[in-house]
Design a protein around this motif. Structure first.
Motif, mmCIF file in Angstrom:
data_model
loop_
_atom_site.group_PDB
_atom_site.id
_atom_site.type_symbol
_atom_site.label_atom_id
_atom_site.label_comp_id
_atom_site.label_asym_id
_atom_site.label_seq_id
_atom_site.Cartn_x
_atom_site.Cartn_y
_atom_site.Cartn_z
ATOM 1 N N ILE A 33 -8.594 4.622 21.065
ATOM 2 C CA ILE A 33 -7.809 4.471 22.287
ATOM 3 C C ILE A 33 -6.344 4.200 21.934
ATOM 4 O O ILE A 33 -5.439 4.825 22.438
ATOM 5 C CB ILE A 33 -8.418 3.393 23.208
ATOM 6 C CG1 ILE A 33 -9.792 3.897 23.688
ATOM 7 C CG2 ILE A 33 -7.525 3.105 24.398
ATOM 8 C CD1 ILE A 33 -10.661 2.869 24.333
ATOM 9 N N PHE A 75 -3.643 7.086 20.848
ATOM 10 C CA PHE A 75 -2.750 7.913 21.639
ATOM 11 C C PHE A 75 -1.871 7.149 22.620
ATOM 12 O O PHE A 75 -0.991 7.721 23.238
ATOM 13 C CB PHE A 75 -3.509 9.040 22.364
ATOM 14 C CG PHE A 75 -4.397 8.573 23.473
ATOM 15 C CD1 PHE A 75 -3.869 8.419 24.746
ATOM 16 C CD2 PHE A 75 -5.733 8.335 23.264
ATOM 17 C CE1 PHE A 75 -4.669 8.012 25.791
ATOM 18 C CE2 PHE A 75 -6.543 7.906 24.309
ATOM 19 C CZ PHE A 75 -6.012 7.747 25.558
ATOM 20 N N ILE A 76 -2.097 5.854 22.786
ATOM 21 C CA ILE A 76 -1.248 5.190 23.774
ATOM 22 C C ILE A 76 -0.198 4.284 23.153
ATOM 23 O O ILE A 76 0.775 3.937 23.789
ATOM 24 C CB ILE A 76 -2.041 4.384 24.841
ATOM 25 C CG1 ILE A 76 -2.956 3.378 24.158
ATOM 26 C CG2 ILE A 76 -2.782 5.286 25.797
ATOM 27 C CD1 ILE A 76 -3.564 2.386 25.134
ATOM 28 N N ASP A 125 -7.301 13.272 23.689
ATOM 29 C CA ASP A 125 -7.557 12.136 24.567
ATOM 30 C C ASP A 125 -9.060 11.885 24.571
ATOM 31 O O ASP A 125 -9.821 12.689 25.116
ATOM 32 C CB ASP A 125 -7.041 12.422 25.988
ATOM 33 C CG ASP A 125 -7.120 11.186 26.869
ATOM 34 O OD1 ASP A 125 -8.077 10.390 26.695
ATOM 35 O OD2 ASP A 125 -6.234 10.996 27.721
ATOM 36 N N LYS A 165 -10.788 10.134 26.266
ATOM 37 C CA LYS A 165 -11.391 9.978 27.595
ATOM 38 C C LYS A 165 -11.544 11.311 28.330
ATOM 39 O O LYS A 165 -11.915 11.333 29.506
ATOM 40 C CB LYS A 165 -10.551 9.024 28.439
ATOM 41 C CG LYS A 165 -10.654 7.601 27.935
ATOM 42 C CD LYS A 165 -9.894 6.667 28.839
ATOM 43 C CE LYS A 165 -10.020 5.236 28.349
ATOM 44 N NZ LYS A 165 -8.987 4.384 28.939
ATOM 45 N N ALA A 166 -11.220 12.425 27.670
ATOM 46 C CA ALA A 166 -11.370 13.738 28.320
ATOM 47 C C ALA A 166 -12.864 14.060 28.413
ATOM 48 O O ALA A 166 -13.474 14.551 27.459
ATOM 49 C CB ALA A 166 -10.620 14.808 27.522
ATOM 50 N N ARG A 190 -6.223 15.929 30.757
ATOM 51 C CA ARG A 190 -5.834 14.644 30.135
ATOM 52 C C ARG A 190 -5.112 14.901 28.819
ATOM 53 O O ARG A 190 -4.290 14.110 28.390
ATOM 54 C CB ARG A 190 -7.076 13.782 29.848
ATOM 55 C CG ARG A 190 -7.679 13.141 31.080
ATOM 56 C CD ARG A 190 -8.750 12.150 30.657
ATOM 57 N NE ARG A 190 -8.148 10.914 30.210
ATOM 58 C CZ ARG A 190 -8.073 9.806 30.924
ATOM 59 N NH1 ARG A 190 -8.583 9.767 32.123
ATOM 60 N NH2 ARG A 190 -7.492 8.721 30.439
ATOM 61 N N ASN A 191 -5.456 16.006 28.145
ATOM 62 C CA ASN A 191 -4.773 16.324 26.886
ATOM 63 C C ASN A 191 -3.369 16.838 27.197
ATOM 64 O O ASN A 191 -3.188 17.621 28.124
ATOM 65 C CB ASN A 191 -5.532 17.413 26.122
ATOM 66 C CG ASN A 191 -6.917 16.954 25.701
ATOM 67 O OD1 ASN A 191 -7.095 15.803 25.346
ATOM 68 N ND2 ASN A 191 -7.881 17.862 25.741
ATOM 69 N N LYS A 198 0.024 14.013 23.207
ATOM 70 C CA LYS A 198 -1.209 13.422 22.670
ATOM 71 C C LYS A 198 -1.740 14.263 21.512
ATOM 72 O O LYS A 198 -2.298 13.733 20.556
ATOM 73 C CB LYS A 198 -2.267 13.302 23.773
ATOM 74 C CG LYS A 198 -1.966 12.232 24.799
ATOM 75 C CD LYS A 198 -3.051 12.212 25.876
ATOM 76 C CE LYS A 198 -2.657 11.318 27.038
ATOM 77 N NZ LYS A 198 -3.607 11.448 28.157
ATOM 78 N N CYS A 239 -2.295 12.774 17.827
ATOM 79 C CA CYS A 239 -3.660 12.903 17.323
ATOM 80 C C CYS A 239 -3.668 13.528 15.926
ATOM 81 O O CYS A 239 -4.313 13.026 15.007
ATOM 82 C CB CYS A 239 -4.417 13.744 18.353
ATOM 83 S SG CYS A 239 -5.877 14.535 17.829
#
Ligand code: 13P
Ligand code: SF4
Length: 330
Positions: free
Chosen positions: A9, A12-13, A98, A100-101, A287-288, A292, A296
């Motif tokens: 997590i 990417f943030i 991402d 969470k995708a 989301r990507n 990101k 990544c």
């Protein structure tokens, strides 16, 4: 010590990006440095499609993931796609820009409930659409994609009883095309079920020369109106080979980027959804972002992992699909 999940997590943030850097050039440089390959689905944003080494539908991307010589697979798509790549190439690192995708269709089929469903039909084989979790694939006999679902069903003896999941629309379309009775799981894709029959009819009457093309994840009422039904690659190929100049496209809007690139003289109109604020963008796929993707590949995170025991059981059904597809030249 951070867990892989936490690092994934943070991957990417947490990191600001210098706004002056050329992300395309940096991604290219990092790709060479790390011997990475970027695989992108047609539903990714145009920038990601433009930097990818391979753009494709679910079948094409699985084939690439199985064959690549790269050490790192950067999968610009959603989680189930990256998991499939990991199952096919377990010694490689598989990254997802991402973590969470996800996918609403995959979410609509929780493995525990599917197991109970499957247990009700002990004499049935299980064909699962690739848009599902690795755990579900591990419970399957053969995996399929929208490019080969009809042929996979037809490869089994006529009398063979079959469970098909998780997409009920694709399943119903395959049942119709093959004349087989399939026991369907009741799952849907949030993007493909939003198209409005009334608004498409209106659009067709305003554009009488336009061909209406649709993905088989759409509902039957929508598919009934289609001049052509196919996977994203199928739809793209149809727009290239057709003499028509206008197309109304009922699938996620990202594919239009490749359609416009391949046929700049043709017009592509996204099919309208039944509600004015929803659009044909998949919120999971989108989301990507290029940013990101850059972080990544630079950080080697987020990484997608699959337990070894699941890889062992999920690999065979995916390989069966790839073998049948190779035999049929798909
Ligand atoms: P295909 O690209 O295989 O047609 O799949 C469409 C889709 O919904 C992927 O999430
Ligand atoms: Fe899942 Fe539908 Fe998005 Fe494809 S378009 S990733 S099936 S929610």
């Amino acid at each position: 010590m951070n867990t892989l999940e936490e690092l994934n997590i943070k991957g990417f943030i947490d990191e600001p990006i210098d706004p002056t850097i050329d992300l395309f050039a940096e991604i290219d440089r990092l790709k060479k440095e790390k011997n990475a390959v970027i695989l992108a689905h047609y539903y990714q944003e145009p920038d990601i499609q433009d930097i990818a080494d391979f753009i494709g539908d679910s079948l094409g991307l699985s084939q690439q993931a199985a064959e690549t010589k790269a050490d790192v697979i950067v999968f610009a798509g959603v989680h189930f796609m990256a998991e499939t790549a990991k199952i096919l190439s377990p010694t490689k690192r598989v990254l997802l820009p991402d973590i969470k995708a996800g996918c609403s269709l995959s979410d609509s089929c929780p493995p525990k409930l599917f197991k109970k469903f499957k247990d009700k039909y002990p004499d049935h084989l299980v064909i699962t659409y690739v848009n599902c979790t690795a755990e579900l694939k591990a419970m399957s006999d053969i995996v399929c994609t929208s490019s080969n679902a009809v042929q996979i069903v037809e490869s089994l003896p006529k009398e063979q009883k079959i469970i098909f999941g998780p997409d009920k629309n694709l399943g119903a379309w395959v049942a119709k095309k093959t004349g087989r009775e399939l026991v369907l799981w009741n799952g849907v894709c949030m993007v493909h079920e939003i198209f409005s029959q009334q608004r498409i009819l209106k659009l067709k009457s305003r554009n009488p020369d336009a061909k209406f093309i649709a993905h088989p994840e759409c509902e039957e009422t929508i598919l009934k109106m289609a001049d052509y039904i196919g996977s994203t690659t199928g739809l793209l190929k149809y727009t290239i080979s057709s003499s028509a100049k206008e197309f109304i496209v009922a699938t996620e809007s990202g594919i239009i980027h490749q359609m416009e690139r391949a046929s700049p003289d043709k017009l592509f109109i996204p099919a309208p959804p039944d509600n004015s604020c929803a659009c044909n963008d998949c919120p999971h796929m989108k989301r990507n972002t290029l940013e990101k993707l850059y972080l990544c590949i630079k950080n080697g995170l987020p990484e997608v992992t699959v337990p070894a025991e699941i890889i062992k059981r999920a690999r065979l059904p995916i390989e069966r699909m790839l073998e049948i597809s190779a035999r049929l030249g798909l």
